[in-house]
Design a protein around this motif. Structure first.
Motif, PDB file in Angstrom:
ATOM      1  N   UNK A  35       0.811  40.662-116.993  1.00 49.26           N
ATOM      2  CA  UNK A  35       2.521  40.195-117.466  1.00 49.26           C
ATOM      3  C   UNK A  35       1.941  39.310-118.815  1.00 49.26           C
ATOM      4  N   UNK A  36       0.973  38.960-119.405  1.00 51.93           N
ATOM      5  CA  UNK A  36       1.222  38.283-120.779  1.00 51.93           C
ATOM      6  C   UNK A  36       1.637  39.134-122.107  1.00 51.93           C
ATOM      7  N   UNK A  98       0.134  30.228-111.794  1.00 50.03           N
ATOM      8  CA  UNK A  98       0.656  31.708-112.385  1.00 50.03           C
ATOM      9  C   UNK A  98       1.048  32.365-113.485  1.00 50.03           C
ATOM     10  N   UNK A  99       2.655  31.227-112.810  1.00 43.87           N
ATOM     11  CA  UNK A  99       3.362  31.608-114.075  1.00 43.87           C
ATOM     12  C   UNK A  99       3.488  30.476-115.228  1.00 43.87           C
ATOM     13  N   UNK A 104       3.934  29.505-120.092  1.00 44.61           N
ATOM     14  CA  UNK A 104       3.708  28.809-121.102  1.00 44.61           C
ATOM     15  C   UNK A 104       3.487  29.451-122.177  1.00 44.61           C
ATOM     16  N   UNK A 105       4.470  28.311-123.438  1.00 43.22           N
ATOM     17  CA  UNK A 105       3.869  28.391-125.050  1.00 43.22           C
ATOM     18  C   UNK A 105       3.015  27.338-125.620  1.00 43.22           C
ATOM     19  N   UNK A 109      -2.588  24.190-122.745  1.00 44.17           N
ATOM     20  CA  UNK A 109      -1.654  23.570-121.618  1.00 44.17           C
ATOM     21  C   UNK A 109      -1.337  24.573-121.048  1.00 44.17           C
ATOM     22  N   UNK A 110      -0.804  25.876-120.963  1.00 40.16           N
ATOM     23  CA  UNK A 110      -0.678  26.253-119.637  1.00 40.16           C
ATOM     24  C   UNK A 110      -2.143  26.329-119.509  1.00 40.16           C
ATOM     25  N   UNK A 111      -3.205  27.191-119.701  1.00 38.38           N
ATOM     26  CA  UNK A 111      -4.459  27.502-119.088  1.00 38.38           C
ATOM     27  C   UNK A 111      -4.421  25.867-118.131  1.00 38.38           C
ATOM     28  N   UNK A 112      -4.436  24.444-118.862  1.00 40.62           N
ATOM     29  CA  UNK A 112      -5.117  23.015-118.204  1.00 40.62           C
ATOM     30  C   UNK A 112      -4.102  23.637-116.798  1.00 40.62           C
TER      31      UNK A 112
END
Length: 259
Positions: A35-36, A98-99, A104-105, A109-112
């Motif tokens: 997806x990334x 997952x979304x 996430x930018x 932060x997105x991982x956490x």
């Protein structure tokens, strides 16, 4: 307190449960990575597939492990609507995590946040699945072990997402799926260690269905979906491979025109 059996089917149920958790995790994490590198609708579709895969793996792991669970002095049945709700909630909460990673930018932060959402999805599915139990007694929990089970799920899910997005190649995918599978299994058995059951003898017939009547057939269906979807993802080209193929085709056309 009732005596609980967690390995009534021997080592078959925990080993098979762990395998299903790893398959679901591997598929979900690979879809997240795909997806990334995608855009628009394609990214959304990969993330939806990742959410369904991880949630299906979690659900299948839990109920395959529950095939070995027993309570001395009571039969066990499962409430069908609550059992299905546990699967839907797992997909929704894991999907949110997952979304978050997919859109996430800020990477960390997105991982956490993604690890938090995915880990809580594991926990939500587990305890909703336990709420679907019907037996001659009441189910309680030891709060410290419940908190520990949720912490294990969140920490390990975050680590699995990090490994999937950081370590490239087949080795990274294997490590990430094994870590995530361990997270799900560890959370499950820690949560089961927290269970306390007080028997209350009754003469009425328990509501619900047995594991073999409903849970096992649905687990087989979800397991088949995971294996087939894993084969499809493994055989489908990545975005990089597609771009290289398109570039090679363009060069071939250019050479043919020049001649």
């Amino acid at each position: 307190m009732a005596h609980l059996h967690h390995f009534g089917a021997g080592w078959l149920s925990p080993v098979l449960a762990y395998a299903m958790a790893c398959v679901g995790s591997a598929l979900g994490l690979r879809c997240t990575v795909r997806a990334l590198t995608a855009e628009g609708r394609s990214r959304r579709n990969w993330l939806v597939t990742a959410s369904v895969a991880i949630a299906s793996g979690i659900w299948t792991m839990h109920f395959v492990a529950m095939l070995g669970f027993g309570v001395s002095g009571s039969a066990i049945r499962y409430d069908v609507p609550l059992t299905l709700l546990s699967l839907v909630v797992a997909m929704a909460v894991v999907g949110a995590g997952v979304f978050t990673v997919g859109y996430g930018r800020s990477r960390w932060r997105s991982l956490l946040l993604g690890g938090l959402g995915t880990g809580l999805g594991v926990g939500a599915m587990h305890y909703l699945g336990m709420a679907a139990l019907r037996l001659n007694g009441t189910v309680g929990y030891e709060p410290p072990l419940v908190v520990l089970s949720l912490a294990i799920a969140v920490v390990a899910a975050t680590a699995a997402l990090w490994a999937a997005l950081t370590v490239r190649g087949a080795a990274g995918a294997v490590i990430a799926s094994l870590v995530m599978g361990l997270a799900v299994s560890s959370m499950h058995y820690t949560g089961m260690a927290a269970v306390l059951i007080e028997l209350t003898p009754r003469r009425t017939v328990l509501d619900g269905v047995t594991a073999m009547e409903f849970v096992f057939p649905l687990a087989v269906v979800l397991g088949s979906f995971l294996f087939l979807a894993s084969a499809f993802v493994a055989l489908s080209p990545t975005a990089r491979e597609t771009a290289e193929a398109a570039e090679a085709a363009a060069l071939h056309v250019a050479d043919a025109t020049a001649r």
